[in-house]
Write a protein that holds these residues in place. Structure first.
Motif, PDB file in Angstrom:
ATOM      1  N   SER A 282     -12.947  15.223  14.317  1.00 59.09           N
ATOM      2  CA  SER A 282     -13.501  15.074  15.660  1.00 59.09           C
ATOM      3  C   SER A 282     -14.370  13.827  15.797  1.00 59.09           C
ATOM      4  O   SER A 282     -14.603  13.351  16.913  1.00 59.09           O
ATOM      5  N   ARG A 283     -14.816  13.286  14.687  1.00 58.66           N
ATOM      6  CA  ARG A 283     -15.663  12.087  14.717  1.00 58.66           C
ATOM      7  C   ARG A 283     -14.919  10.890  15.306  1.00 58.66           C
ATOM      8  O   ARG A 283     -15.514  10.042  15.963  1.00 58.66           O
ATOM      9  N   SER A 286     -10.998  13.215  18.612  1.00 56.67           N
ATOM     10  CA  SER A 286     -11.479  14.523  19.049  1.00 56.67           C
ATOM     11  C   SER A 286     -10.357  15.421  19.545  1.00 56.67           C
ATOM     12  O   SER A 286     -10.458  16.650  19.447  1.00 56.67           O
ATOM     13  N   ALA A 289      -8.949  17.650  16.669  1.00 58.64           N
ATOM     14  CA  ALA A 289     -10.076  17.967  15.791  1.00 58.64           C
ATOM     15  C   ALA A 289      -9.779  19.053  14.773  1.00 58.64           C
ATOM     16  O   ALA A 289     -10.375  19.083  13.692  1.00 58.64           O
TER      17      ALA A 289
END
Length: 430
Positions: A282-283, A286, A289
């Motif tokens: 998700s970094r 997203s 994720a």
């Protein structure tokens, strides 16, 4: 494929593989360990990686090797610094066109500079700072390297109070800047292509060009740069054994960044100089994720396959999802899902999509994209594939198989010898 139940635990655990085992009984008294407990919220004098990617934290006459474990006397690692009670600043030189200086650690103390390689003091050091870095002041607070591409040229940033001295190591030209958004840094670290200013027990990420701070900072360093009780992303999680590791996908983008995906986390594999580290998907992506089935890179884009959907991200735009995506596999690549693995080779227009024991070649230059060939494989249920300069690696369970080319993989009738996934590849325990 089974997912990790605690993805962020693995992020911290893999980060901690950068630590070296130290016997507390051999590194000082109980009083010293209590005084120099970095989990109590110490302010570091300097932080720098060495030429092998191990990160050292310095406070007074002691250092910490890696992100876990107790402190030890500085002289245990850097013998010639044993007689000093602190260092002012330190950084690892980035000068790839000059191997006499590249990857050397430079320490600063008062008006002197020390150059170490492989933890050994270089001949002729210490020197006056002015001999190596004309114009740079004495009694620095911090220093950090900034390679070309992150800065306009290979540079070193020196910090003293509110002043920042940007030193071009190619031209020996220095410019002085003031970055009011940045706290006074007592140490600075470049890690995974980002720059971090440490102040107190906190850190602030900043742009090495403008000093701009973006995001919610400061943050507590104990959550991110060391293993501490009641801090971080999982505390006592154990790094998985290599014999238990499985991968969902592996790919390299056109900039040479290599990623492995496992459940809801990804791992940068090309950052061995800074250690191998994991982060939540998700970094950066997203929309996928929770995990992916396959990933490949083509023409400055990354293709993520999840179920019967394809998500395409622009690699050069901080992995921005292209408008109109996701699309179905059939619409985008001309095949039905699900997909076990996928890879594409640099400078080629073919995506190799693996389903069960078959490989489909998709012409990425065609509109619409079409399957140009389908071949049986000697290995069934491949889970990930990567094409690199040395050929093809396909992954199944905790092993991988090497082929010299996609054609060899397609034409082979006999499985090659399985090779085990090793710690050096993804930071697992051998």
């Amino acid at each position: 494929m089974k997912l990790l139940s605690k993805a962020l635990c693995l992020c911290m655990a893999l980060m901690l593989t950068n630590a070296a085992p130290i016997d507390p009984e051999e590194t000082g008294t109980a009083e010293e360990h209590a005084q120099y407990d970095r989990c109590s919220g110490l302010e570091f004098d300097a932080i720098t990686p060495d030429e092998k990617g191990k990160t050292f934290f310095f406070k007074d006459g002691r250092l910490w090797s890696g992100f876990d474990g107790p402190s030890q006397p500085v002289g245990d690692v850097f013998k010639e610094l044993d007689k000093f009670d602190h260092v002012d600043a330190a950084f690892r030189m980035h000068k790839p066109d000059n191997l006499q200086d590249h990857d050397h650690i430079y320490f600063f103390l008062g008006d002197k500079v020390f150059s170490f390689y492989d933890h050994t003091l270089e001949e002729g050091y210490p020197k006056e700072i002015q001999e190596d870095f004309p114009g740079v002041p004495s009694n620095l607070d911090a220093a950090v390297e900034c390679p070309k591409g992150e800065c306009a040229s290979n540079s070193v940033l020196f910090f003293k109070g509110n002043d920042v001295y940007v030193y071009d190591i190619e031209t020996n030209v220095m410019k002085t800047k003031m970055w009011p958004n940045l706290p006074v840094c007592t140490s600075v670290l470049r890690w995974l292509e980002h720059h971090f200013c440490f102040h107190g027990h906190n850190f602030t990420k900043f742009s090495p060009v403008t000093g701009e701070v973006t995001g919610a900072y400061p943050k507590d360093a104990r959550h991110y740069f060391m293993k501490c009780p009641n801090f971080g992303h999982g505390g006592n999680y154990t790094v998985p054994k290599c014999s238990e590791v499985t991968l969902d996908a592996v790919t390299s983008d056109d900039a040479g960044k290599t990623y492995a995906f496992r459940g809801p986390i990804y791992i940068r594999l090309d950052t061995h100089r800074d250690g191998i580290h994991a982060f939540p998907i998700s970094r950066s992506w997203s929309e996928v994720a929770h995990g992916v089935d396959a990933v490949f890179s083509y023409n400055d884009k990354m293709y993520f396959i999840k179920g019967d959907q394809v998500y395409i991200y622009k690699s050069v735009a901080h992995y921005t999802l292209i408008e109109g995506y996701p699309k179905t596999l059939k619409e985008e690549l001309g095949i039905e899902g699900p997909v076990n693995a996928a890879f594409a080779c640099a400078n080629e227009n073919t995506a190799h999509i693996i389903q069960g024991n078959e490989m489909f070649d998709v012409d990425l230059s065609a509109t619409p994209r079409v399957v140009t060939s389908k071949t049986p494989l000697p290995i069934s249920d491949i889970e990930a594939g990567l094409c690199g300069p040395d050929g093809i690696n396909v992954f199944k369970g905790s092993h991988y198989y090497h082929y010299n080319s996609p054609m060899e993989l397609a034409m082979s009738k006999i499985m090659p010898r399985p090779l085990p996934i090793m710690s050096a590849m993804i930071g697992c325990q051998d």
